[in-house]
Design an enzyme around this catalytic site. Sequence first.
Site, PDB file in Angstrom:
ATOM      1  N   GLU A 186       0.805  -1.232   0.000  1.00 53.59           N
ATOM      2  CA  GLU A 186       0.000   0.000   0.000  1.00 53.59           C
ATOM      3  C   GLU A 186       0.836   1.279   0.000  1.00 53.59           C
ATOM      4  OE1 GLU A 186      -3.737  -0.068   2.378  1.00 53.59           O
ATOM      5  OE2 GLU A 186      -3.004  -2.001   3.054  1.00 53.59           O
ATOM      6  N   HIS A 235       7.958 -26.767   3.342  1.00 56.34           N
ATOM      7  CA  HIS A 235       7.361 -28.001   2.810  1.00 56.34           C
ATOM      8  C   HIS A 235       6.783 -27.796   1.417  1.00 56.34           C
ATOM      9  CE1 HIS A 235       7.880 -30.117   6.640  1.00 56.34           C
ATOM     10  NE2 HIS A 235       7.790 -28.882   7.118  1.00 56.34           N
ATOM     11  N   LYS A 240     -13.987  -0.654  -3.778  1.00 53.82           N
ATOM     12  CA  LYS A 240     -15.048  -0.496  -2.765  1.00 53.82           C
ATOM     13  C   LYS A 240     -16.264   0.162  -3.399  1.00 53.82           C
ATOM     14  CE  LYS A 240     -12.344  -0.371   1.540  1.00 53.82           C
ATOM     15  NZ  LYS A 240     -11.935   0.362   2.717  1.00 53.82           N
TER      16      LYS A 240
HETATM   17  C1  F6R Z   1      -5.981   1.646   3.841  1.00 54.25           C
HETATM   18  C2  F6R Z   1      -5.900   0.291   4.386  1.00 54.25           C
HETATM   19  C3  F6R Z   1      -6.944  -0.719   4.004  1.00 54.25           C
HETATM   20  C4  F6R Z   1      -8.199  -0.590   4.905  1.00 54.25           C
HETATM   21  C5  F6R Z   1      -9.264  -1.614   4.496  1.00 54.25           C
HETATM   22  C6  F6R Z   1     -10.444  -1.629   5.446  1.00 54.25           C
HETATM   23  O1  F6R Z   1      -5.007   2.468   4.450  1.00 54.25           O
HETATM   24  O2  F6R Z   1      -5.003  -0.015   5.097  1.00 54.25           O
HETATM   25  O3  F6R Z   1      -6.383  -2.003   4.103  1.00 54.25           O
HETATM   26  O4  F6R Z   1      -7.841  -0.788   6.243  1.00 54.25           O
HETATM   27  O5  F6R Z   1      -9.699  -1.351   3.208  1.00 54.25           O
HETATM   28  O6  F6R Z   1     -10.928  -0.334   5.679  1.00 54.25           O
HETATM   29  P1  F6R Z   1     -11.268   0.096   7.183  1.00 54.25           P
HETATM   30  O7  F6R Z   1      -9.991  -0.082   7.947  1.00 54.25           O
HETATM   31  O8  F6R Z   1     -11.684   1.520   7.090  1.00 54.25           O
HETATM   32  O9  F6R Z   1     -12.354  -0.806   7.620  1.00 54.25           O
END
Ligand code: F6R
Length: 340
Positions: A226, A242, A334
């Site tokens: 990320e 393994h 998302k």
């Molecule tokens: C972004 C990050 C992502 C979010 C994940 C879930 O910085 O690290 O991995 O953590 O998309 O989102 P949240 O944490 O807001 O539920």
Amino acid sequence: MLDEAAIRKVDRSGIVRDLAALPDQLIRGLAIGGGLGPLAVGRRVTVVGMGGSAIAGEVLAAWLGAERGLPLAVVKDSVLPAWVGDGDLVVAVSYSGNTLETLAATREAVVRGCDLVGLSSGGTLGDLCRGRGYPFGSLPSGLQPRAAFGTLLGALAGLHDANVHGEVRQAAEIVRDLGKPLGPSVAAARNPAKKLAQKLRGRTPIVYATPTYAPVARRWQTELNEMAKVLAWASVLPEADHNELVGWDGDAAARRFAPVFLRDPAEAEDHARMMDATRDLIKRRTKIEEVRAKGPSLLSRMLSTVQLGDFTSVYLAVLRKVDPTPVAVIGKLKDRLAKT
Ligand code: F6R
């Protein structure tokens, strides 16, 4: 290339400062979780969360399991396993409070009659908990979820007893000291994170760890993904011996990969022997890196190793000239899933 000015230029929103705040975040998180009471004590606890929110639960769970004999399950899915049921404590963790999978699992926990605690900076999770009167820890907003790691871990630890609080507090001070040489103002020659970033540049990291450090390795992977926007993987020994080991032996592309071995000075003797033997075999095929965790306690060593990986991933982003903060493609996915 990795002086302060160069870092500021690429790290436009200054995420490196959030990483440097890890010790303060741990303390603040403890106050938030602790303010809700020792809700996890003597309970069967399941944390539900994704990505940067889940990893805090996983690191805490690995430490609690190794040193405290406290099982803590972490579910990273929209579907709750059938064994989570009536009377269990479910801790829903979503920094944004809006992650689909976490919300789906949380709603299912409500349907099953679980006790619920929510941790988020607001969002739908905040509304759900407040609306139904569930305990809710409100996290300071404005960060990337992964940059709130310390607050999230501290808040989860805060739900445990005073001994756990004390360990986290102590670890926070050790991490504060150990983090000093990693900061942006420390020159590459004296900065282990900058040196490691230079070594990883242009190669694909594979982070190796033994089971207790598996979530730490996974945190390295996800930060490299990320922050630096590179492919990276985490692998756990002894299992990888393994299967994956054979790939190292036979794949002509081995040299493109950068194995990073996370070592704990107190690792069990059989783990030490496995790590040594695997490292020696792999180093015939490519250049390896070895990281020795620092700190007097297991928790401080795990957290200081997380901190080293976090800084390394930001410096690798700077070397690659990519802003470490945005993760646009996660947002895109998302949005698409929210519509369908
Ligand atoms: C972004 C990050 C992502 C979010 C994940 C879930 O910085 O690290 O991995 O953590 O998309 O989102 P949240 O944490 O807001 O539920």
